[in-house]
Design a protein around this motif. Structure first.
Motif, PDB file in Angstrom:
ATOM      1  N   LYS A   1       0.829  -1.208   0.000  1.00 16.48           N
ATOM      2  CA  LYS A   1       0.000   0.000   0.000  1.00 16.48           C
ATOM      3  C   LYS A   1       0.861   1.255   0.000  1.00 16.48           C
ATOM      4  O   LYS A   1       0.490   2.287   0.547  1.00 16.48           O
ATOM      5  N   TYR A   2       2.027   1.163  -0.620  1.00 20.11           N
ATOM      6  CA  TYR A   2       2.937   2.293  -0.634  1.00 20.11           C
ATOM      7  C   TYR A   2       2.406   3.411  -1.538  1.00 20.11           C
ATOM      8  O   TYR A   2       1.801   3.147  -2.584  1.00 20.11           O
ATOM      9  N   LYS A   3       2.682   4.622  -1.146  1.00 20.48           N
ATOM     10  CA  LYS A   3       2.251   5.783  -1.914  1.00 20.48           C
ATOM     11  C   LYS A   3       3.351   6.182  -2.886  1.00 20.48           C
ATOM     12  O   LYS A   3       4.508   6.336  -2.494  1.00 20.48           O
ATOM     13  N   PRO A   4       3.024   6.338  -4.175  1.00 19.16           N
ATOM     14  CA  PRO A   4       4.059   6.762  -5.126  1.00 19.16           C
ATOM     15  C   PRO A   4       4.593   8.146  -4.786  1.00 19.16           C
ATOM     16  O   PRO A   4       3.934   8.947  -4.110  1.00 19.16           O
ATOM     17  N   ALA A   5       5.799   8.421  -5.279  1.00 20.35           N
ATOM     18  CA  ALA A   5       6.451   9.699  -4.972  1.00 20.35           C
ATOM     19  C   ALA A   5       5.850  10.845  -5.770  1.00 20.35           C
ATOM     20  O   ALA A   5       5.961  11.999  -5.362  1.00 20.35           O
ATOM     21  N   PHE A   6       5.223  10.539  -6.904  1.00 17.98           N
ATOM     22  CA  PHE A   6       4.621  11.581  -7.732  1.00 17.98           C
ATOM     23  C   PHE A   6       3.523  10.963  -8.589  1.00 17.98           C
ATOM     24  O   PHE A   6       3.482   9.739  -8.802  1.00 17.98           O
TER      25      PHE A   6
ATOM     26  N   ARG B   1       8.537  -8.794  -4.644  1.00 18.73           N
ATOM     27  CA  ARG B   1       7.092  -8.958  -4.832  1.00 18.73           C
ATOM     28  C   ARG B   1       6.499  -7.560  -4.982  1.00 18.73           C
ATOM     29  O   ARG B   1       6.190  -6.878  -4.020  1.00 18.73           O
ATOM     30  N   GLY B   2       6.397  -7.110  -6.210  1.00 25.72           N
ATOM     31  CA  GLY B   2       6.106  -5.721  -6.509  1.00 25.72           C
ATOM     32  C   GLY B   2       7.386  -4.927  -6.647  1.00 25.72           C
ATOM     33  O   GLY B   2       8.475  -5.378  -6.308  1.00 25.72           O
ATOM     34  N   GLY B   3       7.261  -3.714  -7.173  1.00 27.18           N
ATOM     35  CA  GLY B   3       8.416  -2.831  -7.247  1.00 27.18           C
ATOM     36  C   GLY B   3       9.308  -3.024  -8.450  1.00 27.18           C
ATOM     37  O   GLY B   3      10.469  -2.588  -8.422  1.00 27.18           O
TER      38      GLY B   3
ATOM     39  N   ILE C   1      15.641   1.513  -0.337  1.00 31.21           N
ATOM     40  CA  ILE C   1      14.285   1.931  -0.677  1.00 31.21           C
ATOM     41  C   ILE C   1      13.762   1.045  -1.796  1.00 31.21           C
ATOM     42  O   ILE C   1      14.516   0.613  -2.682  1.00 31.21           O
ATOM     43  N   THR C   2      12.472   0.754  -1.780  1.00 30.02           N
ATOM     44  CA  THR C   2      11.844  -0.087  -2.794  1.00 30.02           C
ATOM     45  C   THR C   2      10.332   0.027  -2.658  1.00 30.02           C
ATOM     46  O   THR C   2       9.815   0.294  -1.561  1.00 30.02           O
ATOM     47  N   TYR C   3       9.631  -0.180  -3.774  1.00 22.81           N
ATOM     48  CA  TYR C   3       8.172  -0.241  -3.747  1.00 22.81           C
ATOM     49  C   TYR C   3       7.669  -1.678  -3.719  1.00 22.81           C
ATOM     50  O   TYR C   3       6.476  -1.919  -3.884  1.00 22.81           O
ATOM     51  N   GLY C   4       8.581  -2.633  -3.501  1.00 19.02           N
ATOM     52  CA  GLY C   4       8.201  -4.035  -3.392  1.00 19.02           C
ATOM     53  C   GLY C   4       8.348  -4.536  -1.972  1.00 19.02           C
ATOM     54  O   GLY C   4       8.922  -3.872  -1.098  1.00 19.02           O
ATOM     55  N   ILE C   5       7.835  -5.736  -1.731  1.00 20.94           N
ATOM     56  CA  ILE C   5       7.970  -6.405  -0.445  1.00 20.94           C
ATOM     57  C   ILE C   5       8.641  -7.750  -0.659  1.00 20.94           C
ATOM     58  O   ILE C   5       8.809  -8.211  -1.795  1.00 20.94           O
ATOM     59  N   GLU C   6       9.053  -8.398   0.426  1.00 16.13           N
ATOM     60  CA  GLU C   6       9.644  -9.731   0.334  1.00 16.13           C
ATOM     61  C   GLU C   6       8.607 -10.729  -0.197  1.00 16.13           C
ATOM     62  O   GLU C   6       7.397 -10.533  -0.039  1.00 16.13           O
ATOM     63  N   TYR C   7       9.089 -11.821  -0.783  1.00 10.20           N
ATOM     64  CA  TYR C   7       8.173 -12.861  -1.248  1.00 10.20           C
ATOM     65  C   TYR C   7       7.357 -13.441  -0.087  1.00 10.20           C
ATOM     66  O   TYR C   7       6.241 -13.932  -0.280  1.00 10.20           O
ATOM     67  N   SER C   8       7.888 -13.356   1.113  1.00  8.07           N
ATOM     68  CA  SER C   8       7.184 -13.850   2.298  1.00  8.07           C
ATOM     69  C   SER C   8       6.037 -12.941   2.707  1.00  8.07           C
ATOM     70  O   SER C   8       5.176 -13.327   3.509  1.00  8.07           O
ATOM     71  N   GLY C   9       6.027 -11.717   2.180  1.00  7.88           N
ATOM     72  CA  GLY C   9       5.040 -10.737   2.579  1.00  7.88           C
ATOM     73  C   GLY C   9       5.574  -9.708   3.549  1.00  7.88           C
ATOM     74  O   GLY C   9       4.919  -8.695   3.816  1.00  7.88           O
ATOM     75  N   GLU C  10       6.756  -9.948   4.097  1.00  7.91           N
ATOM     76  CA  GLU C  10       7.379  -8.981   5.005  1.00  7.91           C
ATOM     77  C   GLU C  10       7.920  -7.783   4.217  1.00  7.91           C
ATOM     78  O   GLU C  10       8.183  -7.866   3.018  1.00  7.91           O
ATOM     79  N   ALA C  11       8.115  -6.673   4.917  1.00  8.44           N
ATOM     80  CA  ALA C  11       8.670  -5.482   4.283  1.00  8.44           C
ATOM     81  C   ALA C  11      10.157  -5.674   4.008  1.00  8.44           C
ATOM     82  O   ALA C  11      10.879  -6.270   4.813  1.00  8.44           O
ATOM     83  N   VAL C  12      10.623  -5.194   2.855  1.00 10.90           N
ATOM     84  CA  VAL C  12      12.056  -5.119   2.581  1.00 10.90           C
ATOM     85  C   VAL C  12      12.649  -3.941   3.328  1.00 10.90           C
ATOM     86  O   VAL C  12      13.711  -4.023   3.936  1.00 10.90           O
ATOM     87  N   SER C  13      11.939  -2.835   3.281  1.00  9.74           N
ATOM     88  CA  SER C  13      12.400  -1.595   3.899  1.00  9.74           C
ATOM     89  C   SER C  13      11.180  -0.814   4.378  1.00  9.74           C
ATOM     90  O   SER C  13      10.085  -0.948   3.821  1.00  9.74           O
ATOM     91  N   ASP C  14      11.369   0.001   5.376  1.00  9.76           N
ATOM     92  CA  ASP C  14      10.281   0.822   5.892  1.00  9.76           C
ATOM     93  C   ASP C  14      10.119   2.122   5.121  1.00  9.76           C
ATOM     94  O   ASP C  14       9.189   2.882   5.382  1.00  9.76           O
ATOM     95  N   ILE C  15      11.026   2.395   4.197  1.00 10.60           N
ATOM     96  CA  ILE C  15      10.977   3.663   3.473  1.00 10.60           C
ATOM     97  C   ILE C  15      11.009   3.416   1.974  1.00 10.60           C
ATOM     98  O   ILE C  15      11.566   2.429   1.489  1.00 10.60           O
TER      99      ILE C  15
END
Length: 410
Positions: free
Chosen positions: A48-53, A280-282, A299-313
């Protein structure tokens, strides 16, 4: 008054049939560039990340209005990976298991060219991207990327050799560059290569996927997760950006990449553009600036294949934003800008083969921003690995299933 028939012509989807009878047209010669519609992606994103622009993802869809056709000119290739043009219009193609072949633009396929060093074709490895020397007519030199077995595992390597006069072998093949460190992984080699306008080579390398190697994408002392710029002898090219940090490698051009499988130069600006697999995304499209950091894995707009976040930003000062990204993924691979005249509305558009997406993406770009997206050949059920514009101004695309498509005006 717009008739029902005209509306059907303008808005009907593209259907491409199988084999050599595959002709497709949306039946309109209107020079109007495209017909706009809703975004082509309708599935829910993973994050549910918000794009930068605005317009960084899920831009409005467009449809080609010029009649065109797609033809399978051969389906006899074996997991082709890279495709480039010879000066006479024939195509030079690599196959993942380690072969290189010449194919005519009518689909006649020659026997494998000998003299290629052995590759490790496990996982995502093999004989990968290739290009020919700008002076090929006089020196007959070919350059390619492959996954090489070395002490410590495998790595992304660059080799060159001369195509023999009878076109049956590569002569005096030699490895000119190795992207260290090696890793015990068969994933994320990157693998594209092209010449820039100064006669130097640009090569994409992956960060090899493992959590232990992933941080090397941010390290200026490692050549993985990078775009490097080297001479035809494999040395750092003159004019490369100077990265700060002790032991920074002089061949580095940009850093912070995950698995970049597409490189292309814009026909008018000369800018380097790049496609990159996210987790997974990004998935990303980047306009690559020398010396820039593209963020992975910070930084990334994807998440891990497990569903966990790669990064908080997803945004950080000093790290570049992608021009465009996808979530869910399409797995963008080889790509090319269209600079032909067969289909005027495609001028300077970016065409990208997608793997999990199983289509060819067309991105309309204005002022370095994506303003329209189209999915071509989506009914083919093929993983499109690479695409190039031929000498005849048609597009040629290869698939993991062994097909070579010719896409041209009808």
């Amino acid at each position: 008054m717009i008739t029902k028939r005209l509306l059907i012509i303008l808005f009907s989807g593209v259907t491409v049939l199988s084999c050599c009878s595959k002709n497709n047209s949306n039946g309109n010669n209107d020079p109007n560039p495209s017909v706009a519609g809703n975004p082509v992606e309708t599935n829910q994103p993973n994050a549910k990340y918000k794009p930068a622009f605005a317009g960084q993802t899920r831009i409005n869809g467009v449809k080609t209005v010029t009649p065109y056709k797609a033809t399978v000119i051969t389906d006899a290739l074996s997991r082709p990976w890279g495709i480039t043009n010879l000066p006479d219009g024939r195509l030079l193609i690599t196959e993942k298991e380690g072969n290189m072949r010449i194919v005519t633009n009518t689909g006649a396929t020659r026997k494998p060219i000998t003299g290629i060093p052995s590759v490790n074709s496990d996982g995502q490895g093999g004989l990968l991207g290739l290009c020919i020397d700008p002076q090929f007519l006089s020196n007959r030199m070919v350059y390619w990327v492959f996954s090489e077995n070395v002490t410590g595992g495998t790595l992304t390597a660059v080799a060159k050799g001369r195509l023999s006069d009878n076109e049956t072998s590569i002569e005096n093949a030699i490895v000119i560059y190795r992207a260290n460190p090696a890793a015990n992984s068969t994933l994320h080699y990157g693998g594209r290569i092209l010449f820039d306008s100064s006669g130097n080579l640009l090569v994409s390398t992956g960060e090899r996927s493992d959590e232990s190697t992933r941080p090397f994408a941010q390290s200026v002392t490692a050549a993985i997760g990078k775009i490097v710029r080297i001479t035809t002898g494999g040395l750092p090219a003159t004019g490369n950006p100077a990265f700060t940090g002790t032991g920074a490698l002089p061949e580095l051009y940009s850093i912070g990449h995950r698995n970049p499988q597409g490189l292309a130069l814009h026909p008018t600006t000369g800018d380097l553009w790049q496609s990159e697999h996210g987790p997974r995304g990004g998935d990303e499209i980047n306009r690559v600036q020398p010396g820039a950091n593209y963020g992975w894995p910070t930084i990334t707009y994807g998440i891990e294949y497990s569903g966990e976040a790669v990064s908080d930003i997803q945004q950080q000062n000093g790290m570049e934003q992608p021009v465009y990204y996808w979530d869910p993924v399409v797995s963008p691979s080889g790509m090319t800008f269209y600079k032909g005249n067969q289909i005027p509305e495609w001028q300077n558009n970016l065409f990208i083969g997608t793997l999990s997406g199983m289509h060819i993406l067309r991105l309309v770009i204005e002022n370095n921003r994506v303003v329209g997206e189209e999915r071509l050949l989506s009914s083919e059920n093929q993983r499109f690995r690479d695409i190039t514009q031929g000498v005849d101004n048609a597009l040629y695309a290869i698939t993991d299933g062994g097909r070579l498509y010719r896409i041209s005006r009808k």
